[in-house]
Design a protein around this motif. Structure first.
Motif, PDB file in Angstrom:
ATOM      1  N   VAL A 115      -8.219   4.372  -0.919  1.00 55.32           N
ATOM      2  CA  VAL A 115      -7.573   4.116  -1.937  1.00 55.32           C
ATOM      3  C   VAL A 115      -6.402   3.411  -1.829  1.00 55.32           C
ATOM      4  CG1 VAL A 115      -6.350   4.901  -4.047  1.00 55.32           C
ATOM      5  CG2 VAL A 115      -8.246   6.137  -3.458  1.00 55.32           C
ATOM      6  N   THR A 116      -5.428   3.487  -0.984  1.00 58.28           N
ATOM      7  CA  THR A 116      -4.318   2.781  -0.682  1.00 58.28           C
ATOM      8  C   THR A 116      -3.632   2.733   0.794  1.00 58.28           C
ATOM      9  OG1 THR A 116      -3.021   4.843  -0.729  1.00 58.28           O
ATOM     10  CG2 THR A 116      -3.044   3.437  -2.904  1.00 58.28           C
ATOM     11  N   GLY A 117      -5.019   2.616   1.441  1.00 56.70           N
ATOM     12  CA  GLY A 117      -4.827   2.140   2.849  1.00 56.70           C
ATOM     13  C   GLY A 117      -3.872   3.214   3.779  1.00 56.70           C
ATOM     14  N   ILE A 118      -3.170   2.688   4.790  1.00 52.00           N
ATOM     15  CA  ILE A 118      -2.304   3.246   5.403  1.00 52.00           C
ATOM     16  C   ILE A 118      -1.265   4.110   4.731  1.00 52.00           C
ATOM     17  CG2 ILE A 118      -0.832   1.387   6.153  1.00 52.00           C
ATOM     18  CD1 ILE A 118      -1.613   4.461   8.421  1.00 52.00           C
TER      19      ILE A 118
ATOM     20  N   TRP B  94      -7.024  12.817   4.281  1.00 57.63           N
ATOM     21  CA  TRP B  94      -6.471  11.201   4.856  1.00 57.63           C
ATOM     22  C   TRP B  94      -7.558  10.240   4.661  1.00 57.63           C
ATOM     23  CZ3 TRP B  94      -3.864  11.962  10.430  1.00 57.63           C
ATOM     24  CH2 TRP B  94      -2.729  12.889  10.363  1.00 57.63           C
ATOM     25  N   GLN B  95      -8.785  10.544   4.840  1.00 56.45           N
ATOM     26  CA  GLN B  95      -9.938   9.605   4.477  1.00 56.45           C
ATOM     27  C   GLN B  95      -9.921   9.145   2.959  1.00 56.45           C
ATOM     28  OE1 GLN B  95     -12.228   8.263   6.907  1.00 56.45           O
ATOM     29  NE2 GLN B  95     -12.572   6.748   5.121  1.00 56.45           N
TER      30      GLN B  95
ATOM     31  N   GLN C 138       0.643  -1.125   0.030  1.00 62.24           N
ATOM     32  CA  GLN C 138       0.143  -0.029  -0.014  1.00 62.24           C
ATOM     33  C   GLN C 138       0.792   1.365   0.203  1.00 62.24           C
ATOM     34  OE1 GLN C 138      -2.455  -0.680   3.472  1.00 62.24           O
ATOM     35  NE2 GLN C 138      -3.935  -1.859   2.341  1.00 62.24           N
ATOM     36  N   THR C 139       1.857   1.097   0.781  1.00 60.21           N
ATOM     37  CA  THR C 139       2.957   2.410   0.882  1.00 60.21           C
ATOM     38  C   THR C 139       3.403   2.730  -0.584  1.00 60.21           C
ATOM     39  OG1 THR C 139       3.331   1.784   3.080  1.00 60.21           O
ATOM     40  CG2 THR C 139       4.757   3.449   2.140  1.00 60.21           C
ATOM     41  N   ILE C 140       3.886   1.615  -1.343  1.00 62.22           N
ATOM     42  CA  ILE C 140       4.763   1.637  -2.415  1.00 62.22           C
ATOM     43  C   ILE C 140       3.845   2.165  -3.518  1.00 62.22           C
ATOM     44  CG2 ILE C 140       5.536   0.536  -4.367  1.00 62.22           C
ATOM     45  CD1 ILE C 140       7.108  -1.328  -2.472  1.00 62.22           C
TER      46      ILE C 140
ATOM     47  N   ASN D  21       2.547   6.700  -6.478  1.00 62.52           N
ATOM     48  CA  ASN D  21       1.660   6.916  -7.636  1.00 62.52           C
ATOM     49  C   ASN D  21       0.603   6.065  -7.720  1.00 62.52           C
ATOM     50  OD1 ASN D  21       1.156   7.847 -10.103  1.00 62.52           O
ATOM     51  ND2 ASN D  21       3.189   7.715 -10.926  1.00 62.52           N
ATOM     52  N   PRO D  22      -0.385   6.368  -7.061  1.00 59.40           N
ATOM     53  CA  PRO D  22      -1.581   5.597  -7.044  1.00 59.40           C
ATOM     54  C   PRO D  22      -2.330   5.338  -8.338  1.00 59.40           C
ATOM     55  CG  PRO D  22      -2.236   7.534  -6.046  1.00 59.40           C
ATOM     56  CD  PRO D  22      -0.728   7.325  -6.173  1.00 59.40           C
ATOM     57  N   ASP D  23      -2.082   6.284  -9.382  1.00 55.20           N
ATOM     58  CA  ASP D  23      -2.715   6.258 -10.688  1.00 55.20           C
ATOM     59  C   ASP D  23      -2.101   5.218 -11.523  1.00 55.20           C
ATOM     60  OD1 ASP D  23      -4.570   8.386 -10.125  1.00 55.20           O
ATOM     61  OD2 ASP D  23      -3.028   9.853 -10.732  1.00 55.20           O
TER      62      ASP D  23
END
Length: 409
Positions: A219-222, A213-214, A72-74, A78-80
């Motif tokens: 989308v990608t958790g913590i 934050w929410q 999730q952190t990685i 770049n979540p897109d």
């Protein structure tokens, strides 16, 4: 639960449940045996398969959780373009590279990587900490909430009892006292975990009140929340996020090391299989399971931690009582010559029977997302407490009978 109550539960349950694994770790130094080898002197040569499988499953579960967080952190970088699934695979491959190098490499990694990890966390809190005061409103915790949350904390700490001696065997009993090993392990568990658990509770309590934050959490958790916390640092913040993502690889590497040891003890033939094969097998299981767990992250985490505490309570009770009551704290009674001789080791009926009997109160006392027992509906989750206490009482009787029938330990 408000932050104050959560912090108090974390602290006091941690102070209590760090004791069993730290105490059990002394045995590694004194006997030179890994934790599940010592368990043969309670569960026997053959019935020890039960705790072997349970411990392997538990440690693999912790690998899974670490892989999800790292992935999730990685992905948050770049979540897109990068999904959590890709991040999970990257995290596991890095951990694999470390774990395949053996204990010395893993120890070197663990010895130094906590420093950049700690610095990264301090920077993250410094950048986004102003929002941590925006905690959700919650009434004072009820006794049921305190006990249930405490069971989750216990489910984290007491499971170390299944692996403690895997690492203390590298310490020589010459010139090293039992108290020193206990104190180092106890403080190691406590000091490294409690501040992070409290930080996690603070972040979790603020997420619903911080819109960015929410949105990132959905989308990608913590990992997404940490990205938002580091956003004021710009490009440097992304570099810190990479360090945070890599921080979980040490957890995965050390966990796969312990799992490979467990799997090598399952069958006589498995001792001939190179350890790296079991490491590869473990990660082959972890990656697809982590991909699935990431879809329902919060429920997966709660389910896992609640269940691990139940069996670990039984296991710790058996190992501790065997040493303290029946062997009088005399580690020389762990005869090296019989560690693999089934007829000379205990039958294991007392240990396994006591653990099974405790399920009569563990199941009614458990409160998991998928099941809440009739007792737990009133008291909260007391499965861990019931597992430890009932197993201890039954083992005292069953083991005494076993020794009387066989005429020796």
């Amino acid at each position: 639960m408000n932050l104050r109550d959560a912090c108090l539960v974390i602290l006091f349950f941690a102070l209590l449940t760090c004791i069993p694994p730290a105490f059990m770790g002394i045995g590694g130094m004194e006997t030179g045996m890994r934790q599940l080898v010592q368990a043969r002197y309670c569960f026997g040569r053959y019935l020890v398969v039960a705790p072997l499988l349970l411990n392997a499953a538990t440690v693999t579960g912790f690998c899974l959780l670490s892989a999800v967080v790292g992935g999730q952190t990685i992905a948050a970088l770049n979540p897109d373009k990068v999904s959590p699934s890709v991040g999970i695979v990257i995290t596991c491959l890095v951990a694999l590279a470390v774990s395949l190098l053996g204990f010395k490499a893993v120890h070197f990694w663990e010895r130094w990587t906590w420093i950049p990890s700690l610095i990264s966390l301090v920077i993250a809190v410094g950048c986004g900490g102003r929002n941590l005061r925006l905690q959700v409103d919650a009434p004072p915790a009820t006794a049921s909430q305190v006990i249930s949350y405490g069971c989750l904390i216990a489910g984290y700490f007491i499971t170390f009892g299944g692996t403690s001696s895997d690492y203390t065997i590298y310490h020589s009993p010459i010139g090293v006292t039992k108290f020193k090993v206990f104190a180092y392990m106890y403080l190691g568990f406590l000091v490294s975990s409690v501040p992070l658990l409290i930080l996690g509770a603070a972040i979790g309590g603020a997420v619903p009140n911080v819109p960015s934050w929410q949105a990132a959490y959905e989308v990608t958790g913590i990992g997404g929340v940490m990205r938002e916390m580091l956003a004021p640092a710009g490009g440097f913040g992304k570099f810190i996020l990479v360090l945070l993502a890599l921080s979980v690889t040490g957890n995965i590497a050390i966990s796969t090391y312990s799992v490979s040891l467990n799997l090598q003890m399952l069958l006589p033939l498995s001792t001939r299989v190179p350890r790296f094969v079991f490491i590869l097998m473990t990660l082959a299981i972890v990656i697809p399971c982590a991909l699935k767990a990431a879809e329902e992250w919060q429920e997966s985490l709660t389910n896992f931690l609640s269940v691990t505490g139940y069996w670990a309570g039984c296991f710790d009770a058996v190992i501790i009582l065997e040493l303290v009551v029946f062997r009088g704290m005399d580690y020389t009674t762990f005869d090296h010559a019989i560690w693999n001789v089934g007829r000379k080791l205990p039958l294991g009926v007392a240990a396994l029977g006591a653990s099974i009997c405790s399920m009569g109160l563990v199941v009614p006392g458990m409160a998991a997302p998928w099941y809440t027992g009739p007792i737990a509906k009133t008291t909260g989750d007391i499965g861990f407490e019931m597992g430890f206490a009932v197993t201890a009482l039954c083992y005292l009787l069953f083991r005494w009978i076993e020794i009387k029938v066989r005429g020796h330990l």
